[in-house]
Design a protein around this motif. Structure first.
Motif, PDB file in Angstrom:
ATOM      1  N   ALA A  28       1.062  -1.049   0.154  1.00 24.09           N
ATOM      2  CA  ALA A  28       0.208  -0.065  -0.139  1.00 24.09           C
ATOM      3  C   ALA A  28       0.676   1.398   0.109  1.00 24.09           C
ATOM      4  N   LEU A  29       1.946   1.202   0.766  1.00 24.17           N
ATOM      5  CA  LEU A  29       2.829   2.267   0.737  1.00 24.17           C
ATOM      6  C   LEU A  29       3.655   2.610  -0.443  1.00 24.17           C
ATOM      7  N   GLN A  30       3.900   1.483  -1.346  1.00 25.97           N
ATOM      8  CA  GLN A  30       4.504   1.800  -2.423  1.00 25.97           C
ATOM      9  C   GLN A  30       3.622   2.398  -3.423  1.00 25.97           C
ATOM     10  N   ILE A  31       2.349   1.942  -3.412  1.00 26.59           N
ATOM     11  CA  ILE A  31       1.298   2.387  -4.332  1.00 26.59           C
ATOM     12  C   ILE A  31       1.064   3.905  -4.165  1.00 26.59           C
ATOM     13  N   GLN A  32       0.997   4.099  -2.894  1.00 25.77           N
ATOM     14  CA  GLN A  32       0.746   5.579  -2.597  1.00 25.77           C
ATOM     15  C   GLN A  32       1.900   6.367  -3.047  1.00 25.77           C
ATOM     16  N   MET A  33       3.240   5.892  -2.743  1.00 25.04           N
ATOM     17  CA  MET A  33       4.269   6.758  -3.267  1.00 25.04           C
ATOM     18  C   MET A  33       4.362   6.884  -4.770  1.00 25.04           C
ATOM     19  N   GLU A  34       3.927   5.891  -5.430  1.00 25.27           N
ATOM     20  CA  GLU A  34       3.831   6.106  -6.987  1.00 25.27           C
ATOM     21  C   GLU A  34       2.576   6.769  -7.465  1.00 25.27           C
ATOM     22  N   SER A  35       1.470   6.940  -6.604  1.00 20.46           N
ATOM     23  CA  SER A  35       0.668   7.948  -6.973  1.00 20.46           C
ATOM     24  C   SER A  35       1.027   9.030  -6.748  1.00 20.46           C
ATOM     25  N   TYR A  36       1.613   9.504  -5.529  1.00 19.30           N
ATOM     26  CA  TYR A  36       2.051  10.828  -5.288  1.00 19.30           C
ATOM     27  C   TYR A  36       3.014  11.276  -6.442  1.00 19.30           C
ATOM     28  N   ASP A  37       4.076  10.543  -7.043  1.00 23.22           N
ATOM     29  CA  ASP A  37       4.799  10.880  -8.111  1.00 23.22           C
ATOM     30  C   ASP A  37       4.131  11.140  -9.374  1.00 23.22           C
ATOM     31  N   LEU A  38       3.140  10.273  -9.615  1.00 29.45           N
ATOM     32  CA  LEU A  38       2.256  10.499 -10.887  1.00 29.45           C
ATOM     33  C   LEU A  38       1.548  11.708 -10.755  1.00 29.45           C
ATOM     34  N   LEU A  39       0.872  12.198  -9.559  1.00 29.61           N
ATOM     35  CA  LEU A  39       0.160  13.597  -9.317  1.00 29.61           C
ATOM     36  C   LEU A  39       1.158  14.750  -9.590  1.00 29.61           C
ATOM     37  N   LYS A  40       2.264  14.502  -9.051  1.00 36.99           N
ATOM     38  CA  LYS A  40       3.360  15.687  -9.319  1.00 36.99           C
ATOM     39  C   LYS A  40       3.606  15.763 -10.662  1.00 36.99           C
ATOM     40  N   SER A  41       3.814  14.491 -11.249  1.00 38.43           N
ATOM     41  CA  SER A  41       4.222  14.745 -12.965  1.00 38.43           C
ATOM     42  C   SER A  41       2.980  15.365 -13.761  1.00 38.43           C
TER      43      SER A  41
END
Length: 148
Positions: A28-41
């Motif tokens: 879940a943490l890894q998915i959340q981190m990826e979501s964060y990076d995608l939103l910043k992009s």
């Protein structure tokens, strides 16, 4: 964007399945981190689409003011005001975004930090997309008025 998140989630699950069994919390943490990076992009992608339009906004505003006549005074004033408002909103968004998400700041690595920052980032993306729509509409309206 949802498709991208879905694909990343599948890729993460696949990669994680090949390693020692991670806990659901780690996944879940890894998915959340990826979501964060995608939103910043996503925020920067939309920013980069409309930032070059800031000069166009000011040029069109100048042309509108130069072409004012009594018959279209209120239309031109409104269009010029919309162009300026879009420009000002972009400048405010950039300042606000850079304060909340400084350049080079790493992705948060804890659930608590992500839980705090993700909703803020989601709101920033929503705001920049709305700003893009408003900016493009202001440009289109000004260009139409100048054709008259």
């Amino acid at each position: 964007m949802k498709k991208t998140l879905y694909l990343i989630a599948i890729a993460l699950f696949t990669l994680i399945a090949c390693k020692n069994d991670p806990t659901p919390e780690e996944v879940a943490l890894q998915i959340q981190m990826e979501s964060y990076d995608l939103l910043k992009s996503e925020a920067m992608k939309v920013h980069d689409e409309i930032m070059p339009k800031m000069g166009v906004l000011m040029e069109l505003k100048g042309e509108l003011v130069a072409n004012e006549n009594d018959n279209e005074l209120s239309e031109i004033a409104t269009a010029a005001e919309n162009l300026k408002a879009s420009h000002d909103a972009m400048m405010s968004w950039m300042q606000d975004y850079s304060e909340k998400f400084p350049y080079g700041e790493p992705t948060p690595e804890t659930k608590e930090a992500l839980d705090e920052k993700l909703p803020i980032l989601e709101q920033e993306v929503k705001e920049i997309v709305q700003l893009k729509d408003r900016t493009m509409l202001a440009i289109e309206n000004a260009q139409e008025l100048l054709k008259k």
